[in-house]
Design a protein around this motif. Structure first.
Motif, mmCIF file in Angstrom:
data_model
loop_
_atom_site.group_PDB
_atom_site.id
_atom_site.type_symbol
_atom_site.label_atom_id
_atom_site.label_comp_id
_atom_site.label_asym_id
_atom_site.label_seq_id
_atom_site.Cartn_x
_atom_site.Cartn_y
_atom_site.Cartn_z
ATOM 1 N N PRO A 16 0.796 -1.220 0.000
ATOM 2 C CA PRO A 16 0.000 0.000 0.000
ATOM 3 C C PRO A 16 0.838 1.283 0.000
ATOM 4 C CG PRO A 16 -0.816 -1.530 1.659
ATOM 5 C CD PRO A 16 0.477 -2.089 1.121
ATOM 6 N N VAL A 17 2.032 1.240 0.562
ATOM 7 C CA VAL A 17 2.896 2.422 0.585
ATOM 8 C C VAL A 17 3.351 2.776 -0.832
ATOM 9 C CG1 VAL A 17 5.098 3.352 1.440
ATOM 10 C CG2 VAL A 17 3.613 2.034 2.967
ATOM 11 N N ALA A 18 3.765 1.780 -1.595
ATOM 12 C CA ALA A 18 4.172 2.021 -2.980
ATOM 13 C C ALA A 18 2.971 2.457 -3.825
ATOM 14 C CB ALA A 18 4.813 0.766 -3.579
ATOM 15 N N ALA A 20 0.453 4.208 -2.772
ATOM 16 C CA ALA A 20 0.226 5.613 -2.426
ATOM 17 C C ALA A 20 1.236 6.520 -3.129
ATOM 18 C CB ALA A 20 0.300 5.806 -0.918
ATOM 19 N N ALA A 21 2.496 6.083 -3.223
ATOM 20 C CA ALA A 21 3.519 6.863 -3.937
ATOM 21 C C ALA A 21 3.166 6.963 -5.419
ATOM 22 C CB ALA A 21 4.891 6.219 -3.749
ATOM 23 N N TYR A 22 2.680 5.867 -5.979
ATOM 24 C CA TYR A 22 2.228 5.863 -7.372
ATOM 25 C C TYR A 22 1.080 6.852 -7.562
ATOM 26 C CZ TYR A 22 -0.905 4.327 -11.097
ATOM 27 O OH TYR A 22 -1.773 4.302 -12.158
ATOM 28 N N ALA A 23 0.081 6.781 -6.694
ATOM 29 C CA ALA A 23 -1.104 7.632 -6.823
ATOM 30 C C ALA A 23 -0.743 9.112 -6.755
ATOM 31 C CB ALA A 23 -2.117 7.277 -5.736
ATOM 32 N N LYS A 24 0.214 9.440 -5.914
ATOM 33 C CA LYS A 24 0.650 10.840 -5.777
ATOM 34 C C LYS A 24 1.213 11.370 -7.094
ATOM 35 C CE LYS A 24 3.439 13.783 -2.811
ATOM 36 N NZ LYS A 24 4.325 13.837 -1.648
ATOM 37 N N LEU A 25 1.879 10.516 -7.858
ATOM 38 C CA LEU A 25 2.447 10.901 -9.151
ATOM 39 C C LEU A 25 1.473 10.679 -10.308
ATOM 40 C CD1 LEU A 25 5.978 9.288 -8.719
ATOM 41 C CD2 LEU A 25 5.403 11.721 -8.542
ATOM 42 N N ALA A 26 0.708 9.598 -10.248
ATOM 43 C CA ALA A 26 -0.153 9.224 -11.373
ATOM 44 C C ALA A 26 -1.312 10.187 -11.572
ATOM 45 C CB ALA A 26 -0.683 7.803 -11.186
ATOM 46 N N ALA A 78 5.493 7.448 -12.616
ATOM 47 C CA ALA A 78 4.568 6.912 -11.611
ATOM 48 C C ALA A 78 4.614 5.384 -11.597
ATOM 49 C CB ALA A 78 3.149 7.410 -11.892
ATOM 50 N N LEU A 79 4.689 4.774 -12.775
ATOM 51 C CA LEU A 79 4.769 3.316 -12.839
ATOM 52 C C LEU A 79 6.033 2.786 -12.174
ATOM 53 C CD1 LEU A 79 3.440 2.453 -16.414
ATOM 54 C CD2 LEU A 79 2.326 2.056 -14.205
ATOM 55 N N LYS A 80 7.122 3.531 -12.291
ATOM 56 C CA LYS A 80 8.356 3.111 -11.600
ATOM 57 C C LYS A 80 8.144 3.110 -10.096
ATOM 58 C CE LYS A 80 11.547 4.715 -15.136
ATOM 59 N NZ LYS A 80 12.545 5.731 -15.492
ATOM 60 N N ALA A 81 7.432 4.120 -9.576
ATOM 61 C CA ALA A 81 7.144 4.178 -8.139
ATOM 62 C C ALA A 81 6.249 3.010 -7.713
ATOM 63 C CB ALA A 81 6.484 5.511 -7.781
ATOM 64 N N LEU A 82 5.344 2.600 -8.592
ATOM 65 C CA LEU A 82 4.445 1.483 -8.289
ATOM 66 C C LEU A 82 5.194 0.167 -8.206
ATOM 67 C CD1 LEU A 82 1.510 0.527 -7.884
ATOM 68 C CD2 LEU A 82 1.375 0.280 -10.372
ATOM 69 N N GLY A 83 6.135 -0.030 -9.116
ATOM 70 C CA GLY A 83 6.898 -1.278 -9.113
ATOM 71 C C GLY A 83 5.985 -2.484 -9.177
ATOM 72 N N ASN A 84 6.204 -3.438 -8.286
ATOM 73 C CA ASN A 84 5.395 -4.659 -8.226
ATOM 74 C C ASN A 84 4.450 -4.641 -7.032
ATOM 75 O OD1 ASN A 84 6.584 -5.901 -10.497
ATOM 76 N ND2 ASN A 84 8.380 -6.410 -9.270
ATOM 77 N N ALA A 85 3.958 -3.458 -6.669
ATOM 78 C CA ALA A 85 3.121 -3.301 -5.479
ATOM 79 C C ALA A 85 1.733 -3.895 -5.619
ATOM 80 C CB ALA A 85 3.003 -1.822 -5.126
#
Length: 97
Positions: A16-18, A20-26, A78-85
């Motif tokens: 969920p942390v990753a 949230a990081a994705y959502a902030k950028l996406a 943003a996808l890089k921040a998401l990774g395999n979350a």
């Protein structure tokens, strides 16, 4: 010209942390490319073989605009921040005229 719809289903979320990081950028990456969020959140109800999973529906003025938003450098970051979350199913479909 038919509108484009970017539909995402979140089958599972393991980090969920990753997410949230994705959502902030996406979010800003999508809206700055003309996207308008129509629905975001957990399923109110699931039928047939569906599961009650998180989903988003985003509208664009065209399919081409939706694809360009997905392929933009900001969204790719943003996808890089998401990774395999999470495990997701992402589709871009053409709307009806």
């Amino acid at each position: 010209m038919a509108k484009g719809y970017w539909i995402t289903f979140y089958r599972s979320i393991s980090d969920p942390v990753a997410l949230a990081a994705y959502a902030k950028l996406a979010g800003p990456a999508i809206t700055s490319n003309g996207g308008r969020f129509l629905a975001r959140g957990g399923a109110a109800r699931a039928y047939e073989q569906g599961t009650a999973q998180r989903a988003t529906v985003t509208e664009f003025d065209s399919v081409e605009q939706a694809i360009a938003a997905h392929d933009s450098p900001a969204y790719q970051e943003a996808l890089k921040a998401l990774g395999n979350a999470c495990e997701r199913d992402v589709r871009i479909v053409e709307g009806l005229d």
